[in-house]
Design a protein around this motif. Structure first.
Motif, PDB file in Angstrom:
ATOM      1  N   CYS A 248       0.845  -1.102   0.061  1.00 44.04           N
ATOM      2  CA  CYS A 248      -0.053  -0.048   0.024  1.00 44.04           C
ATOM      3  C   CYS A 248       0.769   1.171  -0.019  1.00 44.04           C
ATOM      4  O   CYS A 248       2.090   1.270  -0.166  1.00 44.04           O
ATOM      5  N   HIS A 249       0.234   2.592   0.075  1.00 41.07           N
ATOM      6  CA  HIS A 249       0.943   3.758   0.083  1.00 41.07           C
ATOM      7  C   HIS A 249       1.711   3.670   1.237  1.00 41.07           C
ATOM      8  O   HIS A 249       1.100   3.322   2.265  1.00 41.07           O
ATOM      9  N   THR A 250       2.993   4.012   1.382  1.00 44.35           N
ATOM     10  CA  THR A 250       3.865   4.393   2.313  1.00 44.35           C
ATOM     11  C   THR A 250       3.807   5.391   3.157  1.00 44.35           C
ATOM     12  O   THR A 250       3.841   5.674   4.429  1.00 44.35           O
ATOM     13  N   ASP A 251       2.937   6.260   2.553  1.00 42.06           N
ATOM     14  CA  ASP A 251       2.514   7.598   3.137  1.00 42.06           C
ATOM     15  C   ASP A 251       1.033   7.682   3.472  1.00 42.06           C
ATOM     16  O   ASP A 251       0.379   8.830   3.419  1.00 42.06           O
ATOM     17  N   SER A 252       0.466   6.564   3.691  1.00 43.72           N
ATOM     18  CA  SER A 252      -1.009   6.581   3.955  1.00 43.72           C
ATOM     19  C   SER A 252      -1.206   7.321   5.205  1.00 43.72           C
ATOM     20  O   SER A 252      -2.413   7.839   5.312  1.00 43.72           O
ATOM     21  N   LYS A 253      -0.540   7.532   6.226  1.00 52.81           N
ATOM     22  CA  LYS A 253      -0.718   8.374   7.499  1.00 52.81           C
ATOM     23  C   LYS A 253      -1.077   9.576   6.996  1.00 52.81           C
ATOM     24  O   LYS A 253      -1.862  10.511   7.568  1.00 52.81           O
ATOM     25  N   TYR A 254      -0.162  10.274   6.022  1.00 50.28           N
ATOM     26  CA  TYR A 254      -0.243  11.839   5.548  1.00 50.28           C
ATOM     27  C   TYR A 254      -1.609  11.903   4.922  1.00 50.28           C
ATOM     28  O   TYR A 254      -2.393  12.603   5.250  1.00 50.28           O
ATOM     29  N   ILE A 255      -1.981  10.848   4.192  1.00 51.39           N
ATOM     30  CA  ILE A 255      -3.047  11.131   3.277  1.00 51.39           C
ATOM     31  C   ILE A 255      -4.306  10.909   4.029  1.00 51.39           C
ATOM     32  O   ILE A 255      -5.438  11.598   3.716  1.00 51.39           O
ATOM     33  N   THR A 256      -4.416  10.081   4.915  1.00 50.96           N
ATOM     34  CA  THR A 256      -5.646  10.119   5.770  1.00 50.96           C
ATOM     35  C   THR A 256      -5.848  10.951   6.435  1.00 50.96           C
ATOM     36  O   THR A 256      -6.917  11.336   6.875  1.00 50.96           O
ATOM     37  N   LYS A 257      -4.904  11.425   7.087  1.00 47.28           N
ATOM     38  CA  LYS A 257      -5.074  12.796   8.067  1.00 47.28           C
ATOM     39  C   LYS A 257      -5.422  13.949   7.366  1.00 47.28           C
ATOM     40  O   LYS A 257      -6.128  14.774   7.512  1.00 47.28           O
ATOM     41  N   LEU A 258      -4.733  13.896   6.008  1.00 52.26           N
ATOM     42  CA  LEU A 258      -5.593  15.092   4.928  1.00 52.26           C
ATOM     43  C   LEU A 258      -6.679  14.839   4.840  1.00 52.26           C
ATOM     44  O   LEU A 258      -7.847  15.911   4.636  1.00 52.26           O
ATOM     45  N   PHE A 259      -7.250  13.740   4.444  1.00 51.98           N
ATOM     46  CA  PHE A 259      -8.718  13.410   4.158  1.00 51.98           C
ATOM     47  C   PHE A 259      -9.339  13.895   5.506  1.00 51.98           C
ATOM     48  O   PHE A 259     -10.812  14.436   5.541  1.00 51.98           O
ATOM     49  N   HIS A 260      -9.136  13.590   6.641  1.00 57.69           N
ATOM     50  CA  HIS A 260      -9.836  13.748   7.701  1.00 57.69           C
ATOM     51  C   HIS A 260      -9.857  15.524   8.289  1.00 57.69           C
ATOM     52  O   HIS A 260     -10.966  15.921   8.606  1.00 57.69           O
ATOM     53  N   LYS A 261      -9.086  16.310   7.724  1.00 64.12           N
ATOM     54  CA  LYS A 261      -8.946  17.502   7.526  1.00 64.12           C
ATOM     55  C   LYS A 261     -10.337  18.127   6.799  1.00 64.12           C
ATOM     56  O   LYS A 261     -10.917  18.866   7.182  1.00 64.12           O
ATOM     57  N   HIS A 262     -10.470  17.182   5.744  1.00 59.64           N
ATOM     58  CA  HIS A 262     -11.353  17.627   4.807  1.00 59.64           C
ATOM     59  C   HIS A 262     -12.773  16.812   4.980  1.00 59.64           C
ATOM     60  O   HIS A 262     -13.413  16.304   4.001  1.00 59.64           O
ATOM     61  N   ARG A 263     -12.968  16.462   6.239  1.00 62.45           N
ATOM     62  CA  ARG A 263     -14.115  15.443   6.424  1.00 62.45           C
ATOM     63  C   ARG A 263     -15.589  16.070   6.141  1.00 62.45           C
ATOM     64  O   ARG A 263     -16.687  15.295   6.489  1.00 62.45           O
ATOM     65  N   ASP A 264     -15.494  17.510   6.015  1.00 61.55           N
ATOM     66  CA  ASP A 264     -16.698  18.110   5.422  1.00 61.55           C
ATOM     67  C   ASP A 264     -17.068  17.523   4.028  1.00 61.55           C
ATOM     68  O   ASP A 264     -18.232  17.697   3.665  1.00 61.55           O
ATOM     69  N   LYS A 265     -16.212  16.872   3.193  1.00 57.49           N
ATOM     70  CA  LYS A 265     -16.524  16.397   1.981  1.00 57.49           C
ATOM     71  C   LYS A 265     -16.792  14.689   2.214  1.00 57.49           C
ATOM     72  O   LYS A 265     -16.436  14.317   3.019  1.00 57.49           O
ATOM     73  N   LYS A 266     -17.247  14.452   0.920  1.00 54.77           N
ATOM     74  CA  LYS A 266     -17.566  13.052   0.623  1.00 54.77           C
ATOM     75  C   LYS A 266     -16.490  12.567  -0.100  1.00 54.77           C
ATOM     76  O   LYS A 266     -16.706  12.490  -1.314  1.00 54.77           O
ATOM     77  N   ILE A 267     -15.405  11.757   0.489  1.00 48.78           N
ATOM     78  CA  ILE A 267     -14.258  11.104  -0.165  1.00 48.78           C
ATOM     79  C   ILE A 267     -14.168   9.841  -0.338  1.00 48.78           C
ATOM     80  O   ILE A 267     -14.712   9.216   0.639  1.00 48.78           O
ATOM     81  N   HIS A 268     -14.013   9.334  -1.417  1.00 43.38           N
ATOM     82  CA  HIS A 268     -13.990   7.958  -1.620  1.00 43.38           C
ATOM     83  C   HIS A 268     -12.594   7.575  -2.500  1.00 43.38           C
ATOM     84  O   HIS A 268     -12.255   8.398  -3.101  1.00 43.38           O
ATOM     85  N   CYS A 269     -12.021   6.344  -2.346  1.00 46.16           N
ATOM     86  CA  CYS A 269     -10.977   5.987  -3.017  1.00 46.16           C
ATOM     87  C   CYS A 269     -11.061   4.827  -3.698  1.00 46.16           C
ATOM     88  O   CYS A 269     -11.449   3.759  -3.045  1.00 46.16           O
ATOM     89  N   ILE A 270     -10.295   4.381  -4.917  1.00 45.83           N
ATOM     90  CA  ILE A 270     -10.328   3.247  -5.610  1.00 45.83           C
ATOM     91  C   ILE A 270      -8.798   3.119  -5.791  1.00 45.83           C
ATOM     92  O   ILE A 270      -7.973   3.986  -6.194  1.00 45.83           O
ATOM     93  N   SER A 271      -8.422   1.775  -6.048  1.00 45.35           N
ATOM     94  CA  SER A 271      -7.007   1.453  -6.151  1.00 45.35           C
ATOM     95  C   SER A 271      -7.076   0.167  -7.123  1.00 45.35           C
ATOM     96  O   SER A 271      -8.104  -0.519  -6.919  1.00 45.35           O
ATOM     97  N   GLY A 272      -5.890  -0.582  -7.122  1.00 42.69           N
ATOM     98  CA  GLY A 272      -5.593  -1.729  -7.689  1.00 42.69           C
ATOM     99  C   GLY A 272      -4.338  -2.302  -6.985  1.00 42.69           C
ATOM    100  O   GLY A 272      -4.440  -2.262  -6.017  1.00 42.69           O
ATOM    101  N   HIS A 273      -3.500  -2.677  -8.027  1.00 40.18           N
ATOM    102  CA  HIS A 273      -1.917  -2.967  -7.448  1.00 40.18           C
ATOM    103  C   HIS A 273      -2.067  -4.402  -6.911  1.00 40.18           C
ATOM    104  O   HIS A 273      -1.234  -5.282  -7.235  1.00 40.18           O
ATOM    105  N   MET A 274      -2.843  -4.607  -6.002  1.00 37.08           N
ATOM    106  CA  MET A 274      -2.895  -5.940  -5.220  1.00 37.08           C
ATOM    107  C   MET A 274      -3.424  -6.804  -5.755  1.00 37.08           C
ATOM    108  O   MET A 274      -3.303  -8.233  -5.597  1.00 37.08           O
ATOM    109  N   HIS A 275      -4.161  -6.866  -6.862  1.00 37.90           N
ATOM    110  CA  HIS A 275      -4.866  -7.746  -7.485  1.00 37.90           C
ATOM    111  C   HIS A 275      -5.864  -8.464  -6.483  1.00 37.90           C
ATOM    112  O   HIS A 275      -6.122  -9.771  -6.888  1.00 37.90           O
TER     113      HIS A 275
END
Length: 205
Positions: free
Chosen positions: A115-142
Motif C-alpha cells: 500500500c501507500h507508504t505515506d498513508s498516514k499523511y493522506i488519511t490525516k489530510l482526508f480527515h482535515k476535509h471530513r466535510d467532503k464525501k471522499i471515496h478512493c479506488i485502487s488496484g495493484h494488489m490484484h
C-alpha cells in the motif's frame, strides 16, 4: 497486432481517464535517454494531461494520483501540495473520487503489504476535509477489499489478469484466482448525493 491508436478507436464513444501503474513505465531501458524511458512517454501514449490531474463530471470531483514515487507507493512533495490545494478549493459536501494505483488504505495490505507508504499523511489530510464525501479506488494488489476509515471508503478492485501475479495458494491458482480473489472487473455507479456503488464482477477462464 493493433497499435494503441487503433485499440483506442474501439472506445471512441467513451471518455477514458488513465492512472499510472507501476508496470506502465519502462524503468529497465538500457539508456535513460531512450524516448520510452520513464513516465513522460507513458503519459503521452495514454493522452493524459499530466502524471497526476483532476477533472469534474456530473457534479463529482475526480482526482487521479501518481503514486509511483520513492518508497514504492507515495506522493512526491510537489503532488502533496497540489492535492492539498485541490481539496481546499472544494466546497463543503463535495463528492470526491480519488484514484491511485497503490491502495492508500486496505484490508488486503495487512497480510500482503503493497500500500501507500505515506498513508498516514493522506488519511490525516482526508480527515482535515471530513466535510467532503471522499471515496478512493485502487488496484495493484490484484485483490478485492473494502475498508472504511473516518467515513472515507477505500476500495481495492482486483484485476482482470490478476491470477498471474505471485503464487497465491494452489487450489485458488488452479481456478485462475490470486489468493481469494478471482480475476474480474469493477463497475462504479455515482449518485447525486455523493455516494457510490462499487461492484466487482468476477470471471473465470
Amino acid at each position: 497486432m493493433e497499435d494503441l491508436g487503433e485499440l483506442r478507436n474501439n472506445f471512441k464513444d467513451y471518455d477514458l481517464y488513465s492512472c499510472l501503474g507501476n508496470h506502465d513505465m519502462w524503468w529497465a531501458a538500457p539508456d535513460k535517454t531512450d524516448a520510452m524511458y520513464g513516465k513522460e512517454y507513458v503519459v503521452k501514449q495514454l493522452n493524459m494531461p499530466s502524471r497526476y490531474y483532476s477533472f469534474e463530471k456530473a457534479g463529482w470531483h475526480f482526482i487521479v494520483l501518481d503514486s509511483n514515487n520513492d518508497n514504492a507507493g507515495s506522493l512526491d512533495e510537489e503532488q502533496r501540495k497540489w492535492l492539498e490545494n485541490e481539496l481546499d478549493r472544494m466546497t463543503e459536501g463535495a463528492a470526491v473520487l480519488v484514484m491511485s494505483h497503490y491502495p492508500i488504505l486496505g484490508v488486503s495490505t495487512i497480510p500482503y503489504g503493497g500500500c501507500h507508504t505515506d498513508s498516514k499523511y493522506i488519511t490525516k489530510l482526508f480527515h482535515k476535509h471530513r466535510d467532503k464525501k471522499i471515496h478512493c479506488i485502487s488496484g495493484h494488489m490484484h485483490l478485492v477489499d473494502t475498508a472504511v476509515y473516518n467515513d472515507v471508503h477505500y476500495y481495492c478492485n482486483g484485476s482482470v489478469s490478476g491470477f498471474w501475479w505471485g503464487d497465491g495458494d494452489k487450489d485458488s491458482a488452479a481456478k485462475g484466482w490470486y489468493h481469494e480473489t478471482p480475476p474480474g472487473y469493477t463497475i462504479i455507479d455515482f449518485f447525486d448525493d455523493g455516494t457510490l456503488s462499487n461492484i466487482y464482477y468476477p470471471h473465470t477462464y
